[in-house]
Design a protein around this motif. Structure first.
Motif, short mmCIF file in Angstrom:
data_model
loop_
_atom_site.label_atom_id
_atom_site.label_comp_id
_atom_site.label_asym_id
_atom_site.label_seq_id
_atom_site.Cartn_x
_atom_site.Cartn_y
_atom_site.Cartn_z
N VAL B 218 0.84 -1.20 0.00
CA VAL B 218 0.00 0.00 0.00
C VAL B 218 0.87 1.25 0.00
CG1 VAL B 218 -1.69 1.30 1.32
CG2 VAL B 218 -1.89 -1.17 1.16
N GLN B 219 1.87 1.27 0.90
CA GLN B 219 2.75 2.43 1.00
C GLN B 219 3.51 2.65 -0.30
OE1 GLN B 219 2.89 4.67 3.55
NE2 GLN B 219 4.11 5.76 2.07
N THR B 220 3.94 1.56 -0.93
CA THR B 220 4.67 1.68 -2.18
C THR B 220 3.80 2.34 -3.25
OG1 THR B 220 5.84 -0.33 -1.61
CG2 THR B 220 6.02 0.41 -3.88
N THR B 221 2.57 1.87 -3.37
CA THR B 221 1.68 2.43 -4.39
C THR B 221 1.43 3.91 -4.15
OG1 THR B 221 0.58 0.30 -4.28
CG2 THR B 221 -0.46 1.98 -5.61
N LEU B 287 -6.24 -0.68 -2.62
CA LEU B 287 -5.37 -1.70 -2.05
C LEU B 287 -5.40 -1.65 -0.53
CD1 LEU B 287 -2.07 -1.70 -4.14
CD2 LEU B 287 -3.61 -3.61 -3.77
N ARG B 288 -5.40 -0.44 -0.01
CA ARG B 288 -5.41 -0.29 1.45
C ARG B 288 -6.68 -0.90 2.03
NH1 ARG B 288 -4.01 5.27 3.68
NH2 ARG B 288 -5.58 5.96 2.22
N ASP B 289 -7.81 -0.61 1.39
CA ASP B 289 -9.06 -1.17 1.90
C ASP B 289 -9.03 -2.69 1.85
OD1 ASP B 289 -9.92 1.31 2.35
OD2 ASP B 289 -11.24 1.45 0.61
N ASP B 292 -5.19 -3.94 4.02
CA ASP B 292 -4.78 -3.47 5.33
C ASP B 292 -5.90 -2.71 6.01
OD1 ASP B 292 -3.23 -2.97 7.46
OD2 ASP B 292 -2.14 -1.30 6.54
N PRO B 293 -6.89 -3.43 6.53
CA PRO B 293 -8.05 -2.76 7.12
C PRO B 293 -7.68 -1.86 8.28
CG PRO B 293 -8.35 -5.15 7.03
CD PRO B 293 -6.94 -4.88 6.67
N ARG B 294 -6.52 -2.11 8.91
CA ARG B 294 -6.15 -1.29 10.06
C ARG B 294 -5.86 0.15 9.65
NH1 ARG B 294 -1.11 -4.18 12.30
NH2 ARG B 294 -0.89 -4.37 10.06
N LEU B 295 -5.35 0.30 8.43
CA LEU B 295 -4.88 1.62 8.02
C LEU B 295 -5.99 2.51 7.47
CD1 LEU B 295 -1.46 1.17 6.26
CD2 LEU B 295 -1.97 2.51 8.26
N ARG B 296 -7.18 1.94 7.32
CA ARG B 296 -8.27 2.70 6.72
C ARG B 296 -8.52 3.98 7.51
NH1 ARG B 296 -13.05 -1.46 5.34
NH2 ARG B 296 -11.40 -2.94 4.96
N ASP B 297 -8.62 5.10 6.82
CA ASP B 297 -8.90 6.33 7.59
C ASP B 297 -10.33 6.77 7.41
OD1 ASP B 297 -8.88 7.48 5.07
OD2 ASP B 297 -6.94 8.44 5.34
#
Lengths: 334, 297
Positions: B218-221, B287-289, B292-297
Motif C-alpha cells: 500500500v505504502q509503495t503504491t 489496495l489499502r481497503d 490493510d483494514p487497520r490503516l483505513r482512515d
C-alpha cells in the motif's frame, strides 16, 4: 500534563541538534571546496582565506561543527553572497509574508475541508459524498504549481479579476509595522490597502490550500463517520434532538480531535509547499527567497533558510502534540 | 454407516483470494488500475505510440494549436510548443521519465527503509534508537524542502532528484516495517524459527517481512503517486530533468512564458501529472481497503 510538555520540550533538543547536524554536513558532503561553494567562483583568495578562518574550515570536522553551533546560538547565520546582508535579517524580513500566506491557506483549507467532510459524512454514499471525495482525491493528486498557473490564466489574464502576482499594488501606500500586510492595514485602518492585500493573497492562498483542504475533508469525513456510529449519538437522536444539534453540538466536538492534529501537521507541510506557490506568484516570502538562493547557488541562504524552516516545522509539530494532549484528555500522556 | 461428507464452507477462502475479490469489487480501485496501466503502456511503447520525435524541433510548426482549434491539424493532435515539438509525443515519452523516476526513487526508499526498519525492529535497543532518531531527523524537514535542498547541493539533474526523493521517503517505509517486525517478533512462529536455529537474516527476510507485505505494498503504491508529483515539482523548479528531456514538470516550467499565447502548451502536461498521480492514489486507496483494514482512515 506539565511533565508531558516538559518531556516533549526535552526531546526537542536532540531533534534540533540533528537538524543542525544534517544542515551542517550537507555543505561538507558536497563535492568541492566549502569556502568556494560559499563565496562563489569569483571570490578573491583573501576572501577565501578569511572565510576559512572564520568558519574554521581548516580544523577537524567536529571542531567546525562546534563553531557552527556556537554561531547559531548567537543567532549568526552568516551573510548572503550577493547582497552581503545578514541572513538572519533577511529571514526576519521575509517570514511574515510566508506565515501570512500559510495561515490564509490553512483557514481556507479548514473552512471548506471541514464543511465538505461533515456533509459527506452525514450523507454517506450519496452523490455529494462520491463527488466531494473524488474531488478530495484529485486535490491530493494536484500539481499545485500547475494549478497556480491555471488560476493565473483564468482569473488574472483572461478575466482580469485578480492581480497577477506580488503582495500589494505599487500605487497603494501602506505603513509597514509588523510586515504582515493584512494586519498592518487593519491596524492603520487603511481599508484601501486591506482590500488590495486581500485581493493579492486570494490566488496564492487558494492554490496553497488545495492539498491541505483535501486532506482535512477526508479526515473530517472519516472521523465524523466514526463518531456518528457511537451510542451516545443514538441517545441524542432518541432524545429528539434536531439533526443539526446532533451533528454540530454532539458529534463534531469529538470528531474534530483528530482533525485538529491533521491541521497542525498540514501547517508544516504548507511551509514546504510555499516554495512552489511563492515562486509562481512572486510572493516575497522565505520560499521564493530560498528558491532564488538555490538558483544563484547562495549556500549561506540555503543553509540559514533550511535551518529556519525546519526549526519552525519542529516547533509547530510540538505545539500540535501538546494541543492534542490538552483537547483530548482521554489519551494518557505517558 | 453413512459416509461423512466434507462440505467446504463457500465463505472460507484463502485470505489472498478474499482480498483480491474485494479489490475487484472496488470500482474506484479498478479505475485507478486502468489509469495506471494506461500510463504504463504509454511508457513502455512510447517509441511505437508517439507520432513524432519528442525532442526534434521544427521551425515551421511552432506553437500549432490542438486539432480542435481552428488552425489545428491532425499532424499534431495536441499542438506543438515554441520549438515546434509535438506535445503528444513529449507527453508519451514524459510518462516514461515520470514512471522511471518514481520506480527508482521509491525503490531506493523501499530497500533502505525496509532494511533499516527491520534491523531496528528486530535487534531493538541501541541500534533501534539510533536508526529511529535518524529517521526523526529526516522527518524534521518538510519533505519537499529537504528534496530541494539535497538537489541544491548535489547539483540539478534527474538522477539527483531521484536520489533526493528516495532519501526523503525512507522514513515512511522504515516506520511501517519496524512496527510490523516489533509486532511479529512476539509471535510463536518466530520463536519456533529461532529454536530450530534459523539465522537472523532468514527470520527477518524469509519469515517476518512477508507477513507485513500488505502495508508495504500500500505504502509503495501511494509513494509512487507522491514521487511523480515531487519529481514534477523539482523539474518545474529546474532542479530535476534538464532540457530537452520530455518531462511533464519541466514542460510546464517552459510554458510559463507562453501562457497567454499558447495555453495548451501548459494545460496538457498538468493534466497528465494529475491523472497519473490520481491513478496511483485511487489504486493505493483500494489496495489499502483490501489489504490493510487497520490503516483505513
Amino acid at each position: 500534563m506539565l511533565a508531558y510538555i516538559l518531556r516533549r520540550i526535552l526531546i526537542l533538543i536532540p531533534t534540533l541538534l540533528g537538524v543542525s547536524i544534517i544542515v551542517f554536513l550537507m555543505l561538507h558532503v558536497t563535492p568541492g571546496d566549502p569556502a568556494e561553494l560559499l563565496l562563489g567562483e569569483r571570490a578573491t583568495d583573501e576572501a577565501l582565506a578569511e572565510i576559512r578562518e572564520h568558519l574554521g574550515l581548516n580544523k577537524p570536522l567536529y571542531v567546525q561543527y562546534g563553531m557552527f553551533l556556537k554561531r547559531l546560538m548567537k543567532g549568526d547565520l552568516g551573510e548572503t553572497i550577493w547582497t552581503r546582508q545578514k541572513v538572519w535579517v533577511e529571514v526576519k524580513q521575509r517570514f511574515p509574508a510566508t506565515i501570512e500566506l500559510a495561515v490564509c491557506a490553512l483557514c481556507i483549507a479548514c473552512f471548506f475541508g471541514i464543511i465538505l467532510g461533515i456533509i459527506s459524512a452525514t450523507r454517506q454514499y450519496s452523490l455529494f459524498d462520491y463527488i466531494s471525495m473524488l474531488g478530495a482525491l484529485a486535490g491530493v493528486s494536484m500539481p499545485i504549481f500547475w494549478l497556480g498557473l491555471v488560476f493565473m490564466l483564468i482569473f488574472s489574464l483572461n478575466l482580469g479579476w485578480l492581480p497577477l502576482s506580488g503582495r500589494l499594488s505599487i500605487d497603494v501606500d501602506l505603513e509597514i509595522i509588523t510586515n504582515f500586510y493584512i494586519l498592518d492595514a487593519i491596524i492603520t485602518r487603511n481599508w484601501i490597502a486591506l482590500k488590495d492585500a486581500l485581493w493579492h493573497i486570494i490566488m496564492p492562498a487558494v492554490t496553497l490550500s488545495t492539498i491541505p483542504m483535501a486532506i482535512v475533508a477526508r479526515m473530517t469525513r472519516s472521523a465524523m463517520l466514526e463518531v456518528l456510529r457511537q451510542d451516545y449519538i443514538k441517545t441524542a437522536k432518541a432524545k429528539g434532538l434536531s439533526q443539526f444539534k446532533v451533528v454540530f453540538k454532539h458529534a463534531l466536538r469529538n470528531a474534530l480531535i483528530p482533525v485538529v492534529t491533521t491541521i497542525g501537521l498540514q501547517f508544516g507541510v504548507t511551509l514546504g509547499g510555499a516554495i512552489l506557490t511563492e515562486t509562481i506568484f512572486a510572493w516575497p516570502g522565505v520560499g521564493k527567497w530560498m528558491y532564488d538562493a538555490v538558483m544563484q547557488r547562495d549556500y549561506m541562504v540555503i543553509q540559514g533558510g533550511t535551518l529556519f524552516i525546519a526549526t519552525l516545522f519542529v516547533l509547530i509539530n510540538l505545539c500540535v502534540d501538546v494541543l492534542y494532549a490538552i483537547i483530548n484528555p482521554r489519551i494518557s500522556v505517558n | 454407516m453413512a459416509e461423512t461428507k466434507i462440505i467446504k464452507d463457500p465463505h472460507d477462502r484463502h485470505p489472498f483470494i478474499e482480498q483480491m475479490s474485494q479489490l475487484w469489487r472496488n470500482k474506484t480501485a479498478i479505475a485507478g488500475m486502468l489509469i495506471v496501466s494506461f500510463f504504463v503502456v504509454a511508457a513502455i511503447f512510447a517509441p511505437q505510440l508517439s507520432p513524432h520525435s519528442p525532442v526534434e524541433t521544427s521551425l515551421y510548426d511552432q506553437l500549432k494549436p490542438p486539432v480542435w482549434h481552428e488552425n489545428g491539424s491532425w499532424k499534431n493532435i495536441l499542438g506543438t510548443d515554441d520549438l515546434g515539438r509535438d506535445i503528444l509525443s513529449r507527453l508519451i515519452y514524459g510518462a516514461r521519465v515520470s514512471l522511471l523516476v518514481s520506480v527508482f526513487s521509491v525503490g531506493l526508499a523501499f530497500v533502505l527503509g525496509t532494511l533499516f526498519g527491520a534491523l531496528g525492529g528486530y535487534y531493538k535497543g541501541k541500534l533501534d534508537s539510533v536508526i529511529m532518531r535518524i529517521m526523526d531527523m529526516i522527518l524534521a524537514f518538510p519533505y519537499l524542502l529537504l528534496a530541494i535542498v539535497v538537489v541544491a547541493y548535489l547539483g540539478p539533474s534527474l538522477r539527483n532528484a531521484m536520489l533526493a526523493i528516495g532519501i526523503t521517503y525512507v522514513p515512511r517505509f522504515a516506520r511501517i516495517v519496524r512496527g510490523s517486525v516489533l509486532e511479529e517478533c512476539e509471535k510463536d512462529y518466530v520463536t519456533a524459527a529461532r529454536s530450530i536455529g534459523a539465522r537472523d537474516w532468514r527470520i527477518i527476510f524469509i519469515a517476518i517481512i512477508p507477513n507485513c507485505l500488505g502495508p508495504l505494498i500500500v505504502q509503495t503504491t501511494l509513494s509512487f503517486a507522491s514521487a511523480i508529483l515531487d519529481a514534477a515539482a523539482l523539474s518545474f523548479l529546474g532542479l530535476g530533468a534538464q532540457p530537452p528531456t520530455p518531462e511533464w514538470g519541466a514542460m510546464i516550467a517552459r510554458s510559463r512564458s507562453l501562457i497567454l499565447r499558447a495555453s495548451w502548451v501548459m494545460t496538457f502536461p498538468g493534466i497528465a501529472i494529475l491523472l497519473a498521480v490520481l491513478g496511483f492514489n485511487l489504486f493505493g486507496d483500494g489496495l489499502r481497503d483490501a489489504l490493510d483494514p487497520r490503516l483505513r482512515d
